[in-house]
Design a protein around this motif. Structure first.
Motif, PDB file in Angstrom:
ATOM      1  N   TYR A 111       0.823  -1.220   0.000  1.00 16.47           N
ATOM      2  CA  TYR A 111       0.000   0.000   0.000  1.00 16.47           C
ATOM      3  C   TYR A 111       0.850   1.260   0.000  1.00 16.47           C
ATOM      4  CZ  TYR A 111      -3.494  -3.366   1.607  1.00 16.47           C
ATOM      5  OH  TYR A 111      -4.317  -4.438   1.727  1.00 16.47           O
ATOM      6  N   LEU A 112       0.188   2.348  -0.421  1.00 13.11           N
ATOM      7  CA  LEU A 112       0.769   3.683  -0.335  1.00 13.11           C
ATOM      8  C   LEU A 112      -0.192   4.545   0.476  1.00 13.11           C
ATOM      9  CD1 LEU A 112       1.731   4.341  -4.052  1.00 13.11           C
ATOM     10  CD2 LEU A 112       3.327   4.221  -2.134  1.00 13.11           C
ATOM     11  N   PRO A 113       0.323   5.506   1.252  1.00  9.11           N
ATOM     12  CA  PRO A 113      -0.630   6.348   1.980  1.00  9.11           C
ATOM     13  C   PRO A 113      -1.258   7.400   1.058  1.00  9.11           C
ATOM     14  CG  PRO A 113       1.614   6.969   2.542  1.00  9.11           C
ATOM     15  CD  PRO A 113       1.725   5.801   1.606  1.00  9.11           C
ATOM     16  N   CYS A 114      -2.537   7.679   1.293  1.00  8.38           N
ATOM     17  CA  CYS A 114      -3.189   8.795   0.588  1.00  8.38           C
ATOM     18  C   CYS A 114      -2.414  10.062   0.943  1.00  8.38           C
ATOM     19  CB  CYS A 114      -4.650   8.899   1.048  1.00  8.38           C
ATOM     20  SG  CYS A 114      -5.427  10.463   0.624  1.00  8.38           S
ATOM     21  N   TRP A 115      -2.166  10.898  -0.026  1.00  4.04           N
ATOM     22  CA  TRP A 115      -1.303  12.053   0.213  1.00  4.04           C
ATOM     23  C   TRP A 115      -1.875  12.956   1.315  1.00  4.04           C
ATOM     24  CZ3 TRP A 115      -0.173  17.141   0.569  1.00  4.04           C
ATOM     25  CH2 TRP A 115       1.191  17.480   0.451  1.00  4.04           C
TER      26      TRP A 115
END
Lengths: 600, 243
Positions: free
Chosen positions: B42-46
């Motif tokens: 996953y990537l964090p929402c900006w």
């Protein structure tokens, strides 16, 4: 703890002053969260003067100061003066490291009506033989479908004033001012915390027993010993006689008679049932249970492991169908009801207080009881002071062995398994150049062990001392010997934190692959019929203690299908633990042979 | 004794969670790996820091519909596995000795994710007086104090207060949650926050409604900007986007 319920409920926080009352008998010191109740109590007993000595204090501090002043009043005689009492309070406060209090509100509380006798009786009965927080007491009453209108803390305080129950702070101070948790008995693991319940920055919290709820300096525990006069009458022999579905072996029958003798008379306070692994010590312990129950005694069967209690409950219910047996463990329903026989994890035993005449403690050396003084404290406190303890184990801790050797602890041996074969004695193989897994080829001794096992269609449990070695050793074996089993790996590894642990163990039990590399997580509770055992890096004494090695060796030869299982310890050198384990096993075999228990 | 055995069994320091021996750091390699395993997936929402599966852009659907009032929010990881167990032991069981290692985890997030600008003040999400009395401690305040100690930042547990209990948020849309929490928080000491950039600390961010309500109160009192750091956050899946 159920996060959806209990943590949202306010927890009763005990804060109150110390006071002095004066009557014809002289001065008495007291403490109260609700001084109006105490005024009434003492007025009824002819005490007139009531003087508040301190500001409201958290219970732990109040009890410490109370005991200090009460001791002084008891021994001071005619020399007691008010000035000396204040001096004692100041000294006690300094010993605890509390800030000096500047002003004490001396307005006496108005006397309050005493609590109703009926409600006092309900609390008295519910609390018998238990040590509970106020919130647990409320749950105990609710479980019995009982209700009271008076605040529980007031009812308990009145019973405390009457001398019926004890009022213990969750964390209190030893006479030298050192804090100690009164729930679990530990003086380590205490934290000084900012507590919103008592609004103090120096409240004390015990992290040692947090799993059972917060034990704090400001939280009261109410304890009442089981009243001796309320001992149950002797039970009929037909009800307490265990219904065995098989005959006891001669070794079991002898040990059974001995434990029966132990519990039928009060000669010894404690006794060790030292049994060989897989000898059937639980069945032998039935003798002690039956003897105690026949005398109308209260019995607790405690074990550190929840799985053992859960598995034992239906077994014991089948053996004693006429008795009410209750199992207590984390997540069990109904923690406060009565029963003829109580099975409990040692954690649950923390809620009992001077209740049982006989405590049977199983697997005393197993995690988490081994080395955890809290759990010894729990079972010790659950037993009545005149009660008896029967320890059951195959591998007693060294201090217990030392007491046996000095003749200070009675011991009953159960040295033989039901099939009459001797315990497999470990074979030590020295491999001075044994390196980490994967370095070079497999040691010849290991190759021989594996060939011997696989060649006869058996299975092998291979123990290593660390989780990080499990995969390495499995890969080492596979790399050195790739094509052993078609259609899947012939070696698999598992450890406590392995995500597919249960699945792998189940597959090994079904015989789907022949070699399982594992850690000490498999040292207990594993019975595989046709099994050899190998311990690699066996000299690693921090993991492979003598007890652990005896337990591991005890996995082999349990079944009549293959009673002569082999046990190999491979290490760089012979450690004291290896020597001790081998000696214990040999000693048991010699004893079994001498007593004629071995048929082969 | 061979060196590799000593490497396997070093004496002294132990993992803050599982108690296994370790050489350095707070958590053993096993726990550390599990704590940060989300980074592989996953990537964090900006903006809100919720975790997004690869290929779903850099901004979550909720933030595309409506930006939160705080500048950015970041978390140590997803609310699952070891992190969930740690939070459970800390918050519900009351294992307060975990505050220091968890505060260090938060400090790591602040340094790595929220850039070099130092916030003027660290503010924990407050509890109502009744909840504080029941739990006996505010887990967010313990975390904020541990974080403040780690990074040398000022912390105020009194700047913001929760003045009313709110209805359960289950089943409410994001907007409805924000409305439900409107007015629940009040700045007690405006002088502390006026014109300053602030760091808001909480244990778990589920929808971000609590953080948004706190931020709203702080901005209304004149704060220059608010960033949020939490231990755990949610994963932005289809199932939990729709209310």
């Amino acid at each position: 703890m159920n996060k959806g319920s209990s943590y949202r409920q306010p927890v009763f926080c005990w804060q109150g002053p110390l006071y002095l009352v004066e009557g014809e008998g002289g001065w008495r010191v007291g403490l109260s969260h609700n001084p109006g109740l105490d005024q009434t109590f003492w007025l009824q007993r002819g005490y007139r003067q009531f003087e508040v000595l301190t500001p409201p204090l958290p219970l732990g501090a109040a009890v410490f100061l109370h005991d200090l002043v009460a001791g002084y009043l008891a021994t001071g005689g005619q020399r007691v003066t008010r000035g000396w009492i204040m001096e004692m309070l100041a000294r006690g406060r300094a010993r605890m490291g509390l800030e000096p209090w500047t002003r004490v509100e001396k307005v006496a509380a108005q006397p309050l009506p005493p609590p109703p006798a009926g409600e006092l009786a309900l609390v008295r009965n519910t609390l018998a033989g238990r040590v509970l927080w106020r919130e647990e007491l409320a749950r105990a009453l609710a479980e019995r479908r009982l209700g009271v209108n008076t605040p529980l803390e007031d009812l308990c305080h009145w019973l405390y004033l009457e001398g019926e129950i004890k009022l213990l702070p969750g964390v209190s101070y030893d006479p030298d001012g050192r804090p100690r948790c009164r729930r679990c008995g530990q003086s380590t693991g205490l934290l000084k915390v900012n507590c919103a319940a008592c609004s103090r920055e120096d409240c004390l919290l015990c992290e040692g027993c947090l799993a059972m709820g917060q034990s704090r300096r400001c939280r009261p525990l109410y304890a009442r010993p089981w009243p001796f006069a309320a001992a149950s009458p002797a039970r009929p022999a037909a009800v307490v006689r265990p219904r065995f579905r098989f005959d006891l072996t001669p070794a079991q029958a002898d040990a059974y008679r001995e434990v029966e003798g132990f519990a039928s008379q009060d000669k010894e306070k404690e006794c060790l049932l030292w049994a060989a692994c897989g000898a059937g010590k639980t069945e032998v312990a039935y003798g002690a249970i039956a003897a105690a129950l026949a005398r109308g005694r209260k019995v607790l069967y405690a074990c550190p492991r929840k799985e053992v209690i859960r598995e034992l409950h239906p077994r014991l219910q089948a053996v004693w169908p006429g008795l009410q047996i209750r199992a207590l463990y984390g997540g069990s329903q109904g923690k406060y009801g009565e029963a003829d026989l109580i099975l409990a994890t040692t954690h649950q035993a923390l809620r009992f207080y001077r209740r049982f005449d006989l405590v049977i403690l199983d697997e005393v050396d197993a995690f988490p009881l081994a080395g955890d003084p809290m759990l010894y404290y729990a079972v010790e406190r659950a037993r009545r002071e005149q009660g008896q303890t029967l320890w059951l184990t195959a591998t007693p801790p060294p201090e217990m062995v030392a007491r046996v050797r000095k003749g200070k602890l009675a011991v009953i041996y159960l040295p033989a398994r039901y099939h009459g074969h001797p315990l497999p004695e470990p074979e030590f193989v020295r491999e001075p150049f044994l390196g980490p897994p994967g370095t070079g080829s497999l040691p010849r001794s290991m190759v021989n062990c594996i060939k011997t096992t696989l060649g006869t269609g058996l299975q092998l449990l291979l123990f290593v001392p660390a989780v990080s070695l499990v995969e390495g050793v499995a890969a080492w074996l596979l790399g050195s010997w790739p094509g052993q089993a078609p259609g899947g790996a012939w070696v698999r590894g598992c450890h406590a934190a392995h995500p597919r642990r249960e699945e792998i163990i189940a597959a090994f039990r079904r015989g789907e692959f022949p070699v399982l590399v594992t850690t000490t997580v498999m040292e207990r509770g594993v019975t595989i019929p046709r099994l050899n055992v190998l311990v690699l890096y066996a000299e690693e004494g921090r993991v492979f203690t003598a007890s652990t090695l005896v337990q591991i060796a005890g996995r082999a030869g349990r079944s009549a299908a293959y009673p002569t299982g082999r046990v190999w310890f491979i290490g760089r050198h012979l450690s004291p633990a290896i020597a001790e384990a081998a000696r214990q096993i040999r000693e048991f075999n010699r004893l079994a042979r001498r007593r004629g228990y071995l048929t082969r | 004794m061979p060196a590799f055995i000593n490497l396997l069994f070093p004496r002294g320091k132990t993992c803050a969670w599982c108690g296994r021996p370790l050489d350095r750091g707070l958590f053993c390699p096993h726990c550390h790996r599990e704590l940060y395993s989300w980074q592989e997936k996953y990537l964090p929402c900006w903006y809100c820091g919720r975790l997004l599966a690869p290929g779903r852009g850099t901004v979550c659907r909720q933030c595309r519909e409506e930006l939160p009032p705080f500048r950015r929010a970041r978390a140590v990881g997803a609310y699952r596995g070891i992190l969930k167990e740690l939070i459970w032991a800390f918050k519900y069981q009351g294992r307060r000795s975990l505050a220091a290692p968890l505060g260090q985890l938060l400090a790591g997030v602040v340094v790595r994710e929220l850039g070099p600008a130092r916030p003027h003040l660290v503010i924990p999400v407050p509890l109502t007086a009744a909840r504080l009395q029941a739990r006996t401690f505010n887990q967010a305040e313990l975390l904020a104090r541990a974080l403040g100690r780690e990074l040398g930042l000022a912390v105020s547990g009194q700047a913001l207060a929760r003045v009313r209990e709110t209805a359960p948020q289950v089943g409410l849309s994001r907007r409805e949650r924000w409305q439900n929490l409107a007015g629940a928080f009040q700045v007690q000491e405006p002088a502390l926050v006026k014109g300053h950039s602030l760091l808001l600390v909480d244990d778990v961010m589920t929808t971000g409604a609590t953080a948004a309500a706190c931020t709203g109160a702080l901005l209304a009192a004149g704060a220059a900007g608010v960033e949020v750091v939490t231990l755990a956050t949610g994963i932005d899946s289809i199932a939990n986007i729709s209310p």
